[in-house]
Design a protein around this motif. Structure first.
Motif, short mmCIF file in Angstrom:
data_model
loop_
_atom_site.label_atom_id
_atom_site.label_comp_id
_atom_site.label_asym_id
_atom_site.label_seq_id
_atom_site.Cartn_x
_atom_site.Cartn_y
_atom_site.Cartn_z
N PHE A 71 -13.97 -4.30 4.21
CA PHE A 71 -14.02 -2.91 3.76
C PHE A 71 -12.60 -2.33 3.68
CE2 PHE A 71 -14.45 1.65 4.93
CZ PHE A 71 -15.28 2.08 3.91
N ILE A 72 -11.86 -2.46 4.77
CA ILE A 72 -10.49 -1.93 4.82
C ILE A 72 -9.58 -2.69 3.86
CG2 ILE A 72 -8.46 -1.67 6.30
CD1 ILE A 72 -10.45 -1.10 8.61
N GLU A 73 -9.74 -3.99 3.81
CA GLU A 73 -8.91 -4.82 2.93
C GLU A 73 -9.06 -4.41 1.46
OE1 GLU A 73 -8.01 -9.51 2.79
OE2 GLU A 73 -10.09 -9.00 2.33
N ASP A 74 -10.30 -4.19 1.02
CA ASP A 74 -10.50 -3.83 -0.38
C ASP A 74 -9.98 -2.43 -0.69
OD1 ASP A 74 -11.48 -4.90 -2.89
OD2 ASP A 74 -12.96 -3.28 -2.83
N LEU A 75 -10.15 -1.51 0.23
CA LEU A 75 -9.66 -0.15 0.02
C LEU A 75 -8.15 -0.08 -0.04
CD1 LEU A 75 -12.04 1.83 2.41
CD2 LEU A 75 -12.07 1.92 -0.08
N THR A 76 -7.48 -0.93 0.69
CA THR A 76 -6.01 -0.83 0.81
C THR A 76 -5.25 -1.83 -0.06
OG1 THR A 76 -6.07 -2.26 2.77
CG2 THR A 76 -6.12 0.13 3.14
N THR A 77 -5.96 -2.77 -0.68
CA THR A 77 -5.28 -3.74 -1.55
C THR A 77 -5.96 -3.91 -2.91
OG1 THR A 77 -6.54 -5.70 -0.84
CG2 THR A 77 -4.63 -5.08 0.51
N TRP A 78 -7.20 -3.42 -3.03
CA TRP A 78 -8.04 -3.68 -4.20
C TRP A 78 -8.23 -5.19 -4.40
CZ3 TRP A 78 -6.82 0.18 -8.79
CH2 TRP A 78 -7.10 1.49 -8.37
N ASP A 79 -8.54 -5.85 -3.31
CA ASP A 79 -8.74 -7.30 -3.34
C ASP A 79 -9.82 -7.70 -4.35
OD1 ASP A 79 -8.58 -10.05 -2.36
OD2 ASP A 79 -10.48 -9.64 -1.35
N THR A 80 -10.96 -6.99 -4.33
CA THR A 80 -12.01 -7.24 -5.33
C THR A 80 -12.28 -5.99 -6.17
OG1 THR A 80 -13.86 -6.50 -3.94
CG2 THR A 80 -13.15 -8.80 -3.69
N MET A 81 -11.85 -4.85 -5.70
CA MET A 81 -12.11 -3.53 -6.30
C MET A 81 -13.60 -3.28 -6.48
SD MET A 81 -10.25 -1.59 -9.42
CE MET A 81 -10.84 0.05 -9.79
N TYR A 82 -14.38 -3.74 -5.52
CA TYR A 82 -15.83 -3.52 -5.58
C TYR A 82 -16.21 -2.31 -4.73
CZ TYR A 82 -20.66 -4.76 -6.50
OH TYR A 82 -21.96 -4.74 -6.94
N ILE A 83 -16.04 -2.41 -3.42
CA ILE A 83 -16.34 -1.25 -2.58
C ILE A 83 -15.31 -0.14 -2.81
CG2 ILE A 83 -15.04 -2.04 -0.54
CD1 ILE A 83 -18.46 -0.24 -0.49
N SER A 84 -14.07 -0.51 -3.12
CA SER A 84 -13.04 0.50 -3.38
C SER A 84 -13.38 1.29 -4.64
CB SER A 84 -11.65 -0.15 -3.51
OG SER A 84 -11.66 -1.18 -4.47
N GLY A 85 -13.94 0.61 -5.66
CA GLY A 85 -14.34 1.31 -6.87
C GLY A 85 -15.43 2.33 -6.60
N ARG A 86 -16.39 1.95 -5.76
CA ARG A 86 -17.47 2.89 -5.42
C ARG A 86 -16.92 4.11 -4.70
NH1 ARG A 86 -20.25 6.24 -5.45
NH2 ARG A 86 -22.41 6.55 -4.80
N LEU A 87 -15.93 3.92 -3.85
CA LEU A 87 -15.41 5.01 -3.02
C LEU A 87 -14.29 5.79 -3.70
CD1 LEU A 87 -15.53 3.45 0.55
CD2 LEU A 87 -17.07 5.11 -0.47
N GLN A 88 -14.06 5.53 -4.99
CA GLN A 88 -13.17 6.38 -5.77
C GLN A 88 -13.92 7.59 -6.31
OE1 GLN A 88 -11.80 3.46 -8.54
NE2 GLN A 88 -10.54 2.43 -7.00
N LYS A 89 -15.24 7.60 -6.10
CA LYS A 89 -16.10 8.69 -6.53
C LYS A 89 -16.62 9.41 -5.28
CE LYS A 89 -17.56 5.29 -9.93
NZ LYS A 89 -16.89 4.18 -9.22
N PRO A 90 -17.12 10.62 -5.44
CA PRO A 90 -17.65 11.34 -4.27
C PRO A 90 -18.82 10.61 -3.64
CG PRO A 90 -17.30 12.85 -6.12
CD PRO A 90 -17.13 11.46 -6.66
N VAL A 91 -18.79 10.47 -2.34
CA VAL A 91 -19.88 9.86 -1.58
C VAL A 91 -20.10 10.68 -0.31
CG1 VAL A 91 -19.41 7.51 -2.41
CG2 VAL A 91 -18.32 8.31 -0.30
#
Length: 268
Positions: free
Chosen positions: A70-90
């Motif tokens: 979770f942290i890795e994707d948010l801080t590096t865009w390793d897959t940009m999967y969960i990070s993409g979801r959290l670029q929108k309001p949740v």
């Protein structure tokens, strides 16, 4: 959409969840929690989804991801999967200081990349649509004119959540060193016009997975910004293809047909 559950230990979580909620899992459960965890953490966006979960006479979907990924994707865009979801309001149910910091980093990346893709004069509406579109660039679900997805999905997301987008991004817009003027009342803004300074500042706030694949910022502004778009598209395309294939396996045949048919209905 549904829920995203961040867990410290995926194996331990699946072991307990299979015992408590066996019906949530497809026939993949016969492989055991170790195989489910490997499937989760080694493919696609590093999430494991249980779709069509019945709770209080409603149907839900939830995805499980380890805190590390979770942290890795948010801080590096390793897959940009969960990070993409959290670029929108949740809605975040249980705040966590470490997660909040990673989420803030991700929002900064999304703003920075979107400003790079926009003209120097624009509006917050265009900005929020560009931010929303990042996680769909190259997405297999949006291929062939959006087959399986609502063709108005991006504009609908922004329209239905505009105030939440403003709450999320207005403080970042005000702090951005790419913005020279911002009118909060009508949403119009201007970016700095000095090309090389703008490029240098864009490069200062890019996730490592994008930065490592970009040409030198000594190249022209148009080339660099187009390269940012292409690299995001490659990232999203790779993870969405793998995650979609994994989803068919983890959901089971019948549930996959249900899910796909619902998506196609939305797109028609």
């Amino acid at each position: 959409s549904g829920w995203r559950v961040v867990v410290e230990d995926s194996l331990d979580w699946h072991e307990k969840n299979i015992n408590l909620n066996k019906s949530h899992y497809s026939c993949v459960q016969i492989l055991g929690p170790k195989a489910i965890t490997k499937l989760q953490e080694n493919f696609g966006g590093k999430l494991y989804f249980n779709p069509f979960v019945s709770l209080d006479n409603q149907i839900y979907k939830y995805g499980v991801i380890s805190s590390k990924h979770f942290i890795e994707d948010l801080t590096t865009w390793d897959t940009m999967y969960i990070s993409g979801r959290l670029q929108k309001p949740v809605q975040i149910i249980q705040p966590n200081a470490e997660y909040d910091k990673a989420i803030a980093t991700n929002l900064g990346f999304a703003l920075n990349c979107s400003l790079a893709l926009l003209p120097l004069q624009s509006t917050t509406k265009n900005l929020f649509q560009t931010i929303t579109s990042l996680s769909y660039l190259g997405d297999i679900r949006m291929a062939f004119g959006g087959l399986g997805e609502d063709p108005k999905k991006i504009s609908n997301i922004v329209e239905n959540n505009f105030d939440n987008f403003k709450t999320l991004y207005t403080p970042l817009i005000k702090q951005s060193n790419l913005i020279s003027h911002f009118s909060e009342s009508d949403g119009h803004f201007s970016q700095i016009s000095e090309s090389q300074i703008r490029l240098n500042r864009i490069f200062e706030n890019l996730p490592s997975s994008i930065l490592k694949s970009l040409p030198s910022n000594s190249l022209g502004e148009t080339q660099v910004c187009e390269s940012i778009r292409k690299e995001i598209s490659k990232l999203v395309g790779k993870s969405s293809r793998s995650q979609s294939i994994k989803g068919i396996i983890t959901a089971g045949g019948f549930k996959s047909i249900q899910y796909i048919s619902q998506k196609v209905e939305k797109a028609i």
